[in-house]
Design a protein around this motif. Structure first.
Motif, short mmCIF file in Angstrom:
data_model
loop_
_atom_site.label_atom_id
_atom_site.label_comp_id
_atom_site.label_asym_id
_atom_site.label_seq_id
_atom_site.Cartn_x
_atom_site.Cartn_y
_atom_site.Cartn_z
N ASN A 186 0.83 -1.22 0.00
CA ASN A 186 0.00 0.00 0.00
C ASN A 186 0.86 1.26 0.00
O ASN A 186 0.64 2.19 0.77
N LEU A 187 1.85 1.28 -0.88
CA LEU A 187 2.76 2.42 -0.94
C LEU A 187 2.05 3.64 -1.52
O LEU A 187 1.27 3.52 -2.47
N PRO A 188 2.32 4.82 -0.98
CA PRO A 188 1.67 6.06 -1.45
C PRO A 188 2.35 6.59 -2.71
O PRO A 188 2.91 7.70 -2.73
N VAL A 189 2.31 5.79 -3.77
CA VAL A 189 3.02 6.12 -5.01
C VAL A 189 2.11 5.82 -6.20
O VAL A 189 1.07 5.18 -6.06
N ARG A 190 2.55 6.25 -7.37
CA ARG A 190 1.90 5.86 -8.62
C ARG A 190 2.87 5.01 -9.43
O ARG A 190 3.98 5.44 -9.72
N PHE A 191 2.43 3.80 -9.80
CA PHE A 191 3.22 2.92 -10.66
C PHE A 191 3.19 3.47 -12.08
O PHE A 191 2.14 3.87 -12.57
N GLN A 192 4.34 3.48 -12.75
CA GLN A 192 4.37 4.10 -14.07
C GLN A 192 5.39 3.41 -14.97
O GLN A 192 6.58 3.35 -14.65
#
Length: 202
Positions: A186-192
């Motif tokens: 649940n990392l506060p990131v956006r996968f890109q």
């Protein structure tokens, strides 16, 4: 300034992913990342005046600019001069940097994308710059394996990063495993993923 290339494409990553963009790739870099995909810009390039760069950008059309490298902030004075000119002409500018040079002077004229180097790169960024990232900037971690994830997570726990954070897999790594890790933790990131590479664009 020493320019590796100037070209039009889609922005493949960061906050402006998918947006038509004119890229100004400056030559020269102070790092040698193991998985660098623009190593041709480490050296060489063509000397151009700020006026010549402006003319080339104008001919290519478009009003969104990305200054990248190499490491563009190695040419600090010329970049600041160029940014002031772009500001006068109404361009929107972002700068991609490896996070080893102070970018605060640039933030009045451009958004910053700071690429925080993870262990697999073999290099290190200056993490003391992270508190100067603003909500209009962003931070990117290029990850190859679990060690990179643990490092990225530790950095995010230590610093209150006010800009959006992206996780981008190293080309050829296990994309699904990286996506699963982000979901599981649940990392506060956006996968890109790098859109330009998927499309076969520069």
């Amino acid at each position: 300034m020493i320019v590796s290339e100037i070209f039009r494409s889609l922005q493949g990553e960061g906050r402006n992913q998918g947006r038509p963009c004119t890229f100004i790739r400056l030559a020269g870099c102070n790092l040698r990342c193991a998985w660098c995909d623009t190593s041709y810009a480490w050296e060489g390039g063509v000397r151009m005046s700020v006026a010549e760069v402006l003319d080339r950008v104008w001919l290519l059309n478009g009003n969104h600019i990305c200054i990248t490298g190499g490491e563009p902030l190695l040419q600090r004075d010329e970049v600041i001069e160029l940014l002031k000119k772009f500001s006068l002409h109404g361009y929107t500018v972002e700068i991609e940097t490896n996070g080893t040079r102070d970018f605060r002077e640039m933030q009045a004229f451009a958004s910053i994308c700071m690429d925080v180097k993870c262990p697999s790169s073999g290099e290190r960024s200056d993490l003391s710059l992270l508190p100067f990232i603003t909500p209009r900037d962003c931070v990117k971690f290029v990850v190859a394996d679990e060690d990179d994830f643990l490092y990225a997570r530790a950095v995010m726990a230590r610093y209150d990063i006010r800009g959006e954070v992206f996780i981008t897999p190293v080309e050829g790594s296990d994309y699904r495993a990286i996506a699963d890790y982000i979901v599981d933790e649940n990392l506060p990131v956006r996968f890109q993923l790098q859109l330009h590479k998927i499309l076969g664009m520069k």
